[in-house]
Design a protein around this motif. Structure first.
Motif, PDB file in Angstrom:
ATOM      1  N   SER A  98       0.813  -1.212   0.000  1.00 28.50           N
ATOM      2  CA  SER A  98       0.000   0.000   0.000  1.00 28.50           C
ATOM      3  C   SER A  98       0.850   1.268   0.000  1.00 28.50           C
ATOM      4  O   SER A  98       0.700   2.119  -0.859  1.00 28.50           O
ATOM      5  CB  SER A  98      -0.935   0.014   1.218  1.00 28.50           C
ATOM      6  OG  SER A  98      -1.759   1.150   1.199  1.00 28.50           O
ATOM      7  N   HIS A 129      -0.680  -1.262  -7.631  1.00 30.86           N
ATOM      8  CA  HIS A 129      -2.030  -1.467  -7.063  1.00 30.86           C
ATOM      9  C   HIS A 129      -2.855  -2.426  -7.941  1.00 30.86           C
ATOM     10  O   HIS A 129      -4.047  -2.199  -8.191  1.00 30.86           O
ATOM     11  CB  HIS A 129      -2.754  -0.129  -6.911  1.00 30.86           C
ATOM     12  CG  HIS A 129      -2.306   0.693  -5.733  1.00 30.86           C
ATOM     13  ND1 HIS A 129      -1.422   0.225  -4.779  1.00 30.86           N
ATOM     14  CD2 HIS A 129      -2.644   1.959  -5.342  1.00 30.86           C
ATOM     15  CE1 HIS A 129      -1.232   1.171  -3.864  1.00 30.86           C
ATOM     16  NE2 HIS A 129      -1.959   2.229  -4.173  1.00 30.86           N
ATOM     17  N   THR A 169      -8.715   2.365 -14.267  1.00 25.50           N
ATOM     18  CA  THR A 169      -8.538   3.348 -13.200  1.00 25.50           C
ATOM     19  C   THR A 169      -8.509   4.766 -13.770  1.00 25.50           C
ATOM     20  O   THR A 169      -8.350   4.965 -14.973  1.00 25.50           O
ATOM     21  CB  THR A 169      -7.225   3.106 -12.425  1.00 25.50           C
ATOM     22  OG1 THR A 169      -6.124   3.100 -13.358  1.00 25.50           O
ATOM     23  CG2 THR A 169      -7.255   1.784 -11.676  1.00 25.50           C
ATOM     24  N   ASN A 204      -0.467   5.054  -0.726  1.00 23.78           N
ATOM     25  CA  ASN A 204      -1.846   4.619  -0.600  1.00 23.78           C
ATOM     26  C   ASN A 204      -2.675   5.175  -1.753  1.00 23.78           C
ATOM     27  O   ASN A 204      -2.331   4.990  -2.915  1.00 23.78           O
ATOM     28  CB  ASN A 204      -2.368   5.051   0.772  1.00 23.78           C
ATOM     29  CG  ASN A 204      -3.594   4.323   1.227  1.00 23.78           C
ATOM     30  OD1 ASN A 204      -4.688   4.620   0.794  1.00 23.78           O
ATOM     31  ND2 ASN A 204      -3.420   3.354   2.110  1.00 23.78           N
ATOM     32  N   ASP A 205      -3.768   5.883  -1.451  1.00 22.86           N
ATOM     33  CA  ASP A 205      -4.591   6.499  -2.498  1.00 22.86           C
ATOM     34  C   ASP A 205      -4.385   8.017  -2.515  1.00 22.86           C
ATOM     35  O   ASP A 205      -5.231   8.765  -2.991  1.00 22.86           O
ATOM     36  CB  ASP A 205      -6.071   6.181  -2.283  1.00 22.86           C
ATOM     37  CG  ASP A 205      -6.619   6.764  -0.983  1.00 22.86           C
ATOM     38  OD1 ASP A 205      -5.809   7.027  -0.066  1.00 22.86           O
ATOM     39  OD2 ASP A 205      -7.840   6.952  -0.876  1.00 22.86           O
ATOM     40  N   SER A 206      -3.221   8.463  -2.024  1.00 22.61           N
ATOM     41  CA  SER A 206      -2.969   9.889  -1.893  1.00 22.61           C
ATOM     42  C   SER A 206      -2.162  10.445  -3.069  1.00 22.61           C
ATOM     43  O   SER A 206      -2.674  11.202  -3.885  1.00 22.61           O
ATOM     44  CB  SER A 206      -2.230  10.169  -0.583  1.00 22.61           C
ATOM     45  OG  SER A 206      -1.826  11.512  -0.504  1.00 22.61           O
ATOM     46  N   LYS A 222      -4.912  10.737  -5.950  1.00 18.24           N
ATOM     47  CA  LYS A 222      -6.251  10.185  -5.767  1.00 18.24           C
ATOM     48  C   LYS A 222      -6.679   9.174  -6.845  1.00 18.24           C
ATOM     49  O   LYS A 222      -7.688   9.376  -7.522  1.00 18.24           O
ATOM     50  CB  LYS A 222      -7.271  11.331  -5.700  1.00 18.24           C
ATOM     51  CG  LYS A 222      -7.017  12.273  -4.534  1.00 18.24           C
ATOM     52  CD  LYS A 222      -8.044  13.390  -4.502  1.00 18.24           C
ATOM     53  CE  LYS A 222      -7.797  14.335  -3.328  1.00 18.24           C
ATOM     54  NZ  LYS A 222      -8.769  15.453  -3.300  1.00 18.24           N
ATOM     55  N   ILE A 224      -8.577   6.238  -8.529  1.00 18.39           N
ATOM     56  CA  ILE A 224      -9.877   5.609  -8.282  1.00 18.39           C
ATOM     57  C   ILE A 224     -10.130   4.557  -9.362  1.00 18.39           C
ATOM     58  O   ILE A 224      -9.525   4.582 -10.430  1.00 18.39           O
ATOM     59  CB  ILE A 224     -11.039   6.635  -8.284  1.00 18.39           C
ATOM     60  CG1 ILE A 224     -11.118   7.344  -9.644  1.00 18.39           C
ATOM     61  CG2 ILE A 224     -10.894   7.619  -7.136  1.00 18.39           C
ATOM     62  CD1 ILE A 224     -12.334   8.234  -9.800  1.00 18.39           C
ATOM     63  N   PRO A 243     -11.678   4.683  -4.086  1.00 16.31           N
ATOM     64  CA  PRO A 243     -10.227   4.874  -4.116  1.00 16.31           C
ATOM     65  C   PRO A 243      -9.465   3.557  -4.268  1.00 16.31           C
ATOM     66  O   PRO A 243      -9.892   2.522  -3.765  1.00 16.31           O
ATOM     67  CB  PRO A 243      -9.927   5.522  -2.761  1.00 16.31           C
ATOM     68  CG  PRO A 243     -11.080   5.148  -1.889  1.00 16.31           C
ATOM     69  CD  PRO A 243     -12.275   5.054  -2.789  1.00 16.31           C
ATOM     70  N   VAL A 244      -8.351   3.626  -4.985  1.00 14.76           N
ATOM     71  CA  VAL A 244      -7.462   2.467  -5.147  1.00 14.76           C
ATOM     72  C   VAL A 244      -6.371   2.603  -4.085  1.00 14.76           C
ATOM     73  O   VAL A 244      -5.465   3.419  -4.218  1.00 14.76           O
ATOM     74  CB  VAL A 244      -6.841   2.429  -6.556  1.00 14.76           C
ATOM     75  CG1 VAL A 244      -6.048   1.139  -6.750  1.00 14.76           C
ATOM     76  CG2 VAL A 244      -7.921   2.559  -7.620  1.00 14.76           C
ATOM     77  N   LYS A 245      -6.460   1.814  -3.037  1.00 14.27           N
ATOM     78  CA  LYS A 245      -5.611   1.994  -1.866  1.00 14.27           C
ATOM     79  C   LYS A 245      -4.391   1.074  -1.808  1.00 14.27           C
ATOM     80  O   LYS A 245      -3.397   1.385  -1.160  1.00 14.27           O
ATOM     81  CB  LYS A 245      -6.434   1.782  -0.589  1.00 14.27           C
ATOM     82  CG  LYS A 245      -7.500   2.838  -0.347  1.00 14.27           C
ATOM     83  CD  LYS A 245      -8.304   2.497   0.902  1.00 14.27           C
ATOM     84  CE  LYS A 245      -9.266   3.616   1.266  1.00 14.27           C
ATOM     85  NZ  LYS A 245      -8.553   4.783   1.820  1.00 14.27           N
TER      86      LYS A 245
END
Length: 268
Positions: A98, A129, A169, A204-206, A222, A224, A243-245
């Protein structure tokens, strides 16, 4: 006078001790821990990796597409008899991640297999991811993922590497939702068979950042789920906008021989 001298000497000793103590504290505060990068190649075999090639179940390394030699992971087509037949492949590290930094060196060598698509010449990628390879369709082309696209120059034209492609995505760039399938990075072109160092930082998803030879060439935010997929469409539709985390990391085989070495990860 003697008493005054003694008092001054005592004050001086206390001041020196106090300064030394503060200096020690400062040195402790600024000391940074060593980064603990871990190799994802065990030097012996590919038992820590899962192969998934279009037309074949997960775990089957069709025609020995992926081989490990001298701790270099090689994509080769020696047993294909000159026919690729769109058997796009990916090799996944065995567990998802992640928050991490991932780095390696790559290079394209030789010629593309005869019936490979023109766009796939000197083309590979790091898929971030990724969906679970064990849940992919037998005839699925690519995993739902975020792709750091690796491209080699043709010897003449400009062709950036560490681009972004988005199978299933979307991402944001400069606050705008991007639904284009591929977005070009700011990298230089790397011709020939030279080794190129690539690194990616994934939060992560940031935020996700791409680096080539130590230089940042792309960043986006972000990620997704969304867009076109070629398998299990109804399922992915239910995740659209989420979100894709996290996910697996995989490396591609797309019809041109490519080599990867010094494959390492730093979990954050």
């Amino acid at each position: 006078m003697k008493k005054t001298s003694k008092l001054l000497a005592l004050v001086l000793v206390i001041a020196i001790a106090f300064n030394c103590k503060n200096k020690e504290k400062k040195e402790v505060i600024i000391e940074s821990p060593k980064e603990k990068w871990v190799s994802l190649l065990n030097g012996k075999d590919l038992s820590d990796w899962i192969v998934k090639i279009k037309g074949y179940p997960a775990g089957e390394n069709y025609n020995n597409t992926f081989v490990l030699e001298d701790n270099v992971l090689k994509v080769n087509y020696d047993e294909y008899n000159g026919a690729f037949k769109n058997t796009f492949g990916h090799i996944y590290y065995k567990k998802p991640f992640s928050n991490y930094k991932f780095r390696m060196d790559y290079r394209f060598i030789g010629e593309q297999i005869a019936d490979g698509a023109s766009w796939a010449t000197r083309n590979s990628g790091i898929m971030l991811h990724c969906e679970d390879p064990m849940k992919m369709g037998v005839d699925q082309n690519f995993p739902v993922s975020i792709e750091l696209q690796l491209l080699g120059g043709n010897g003449t034209d400009e062709r950036s590497t560490a681009n972004l492609c988005t199978p299933g995505t979307h991402v944001e760039i400069d606050g705008q939702l991007i639904t284009d399938h591929c977005i070009t990075s700011n990298s230089k072109t790397y011709h020939g068979e030279q080794w190129v160092h690539v690194e990616v930082e994934v939060r992560n998803d940031s935020i996700i950042k791409h680096f080539i030879n130590g230089e940042e060439v792309m960043r986006y935010h972000k990620p997704i789920y969304g867009g076109k997929v070629d398998y299990n469409e109804d399922f992915w539709k239910t995740k659209e906008g989420q979100p894709v985390k996290s996910g697996y990391i995989s490396l591609q085989s797309e019809s041109h021989t490519v080599e990867f070495k010094n494959i390492e990860i730093l979990e954050l």
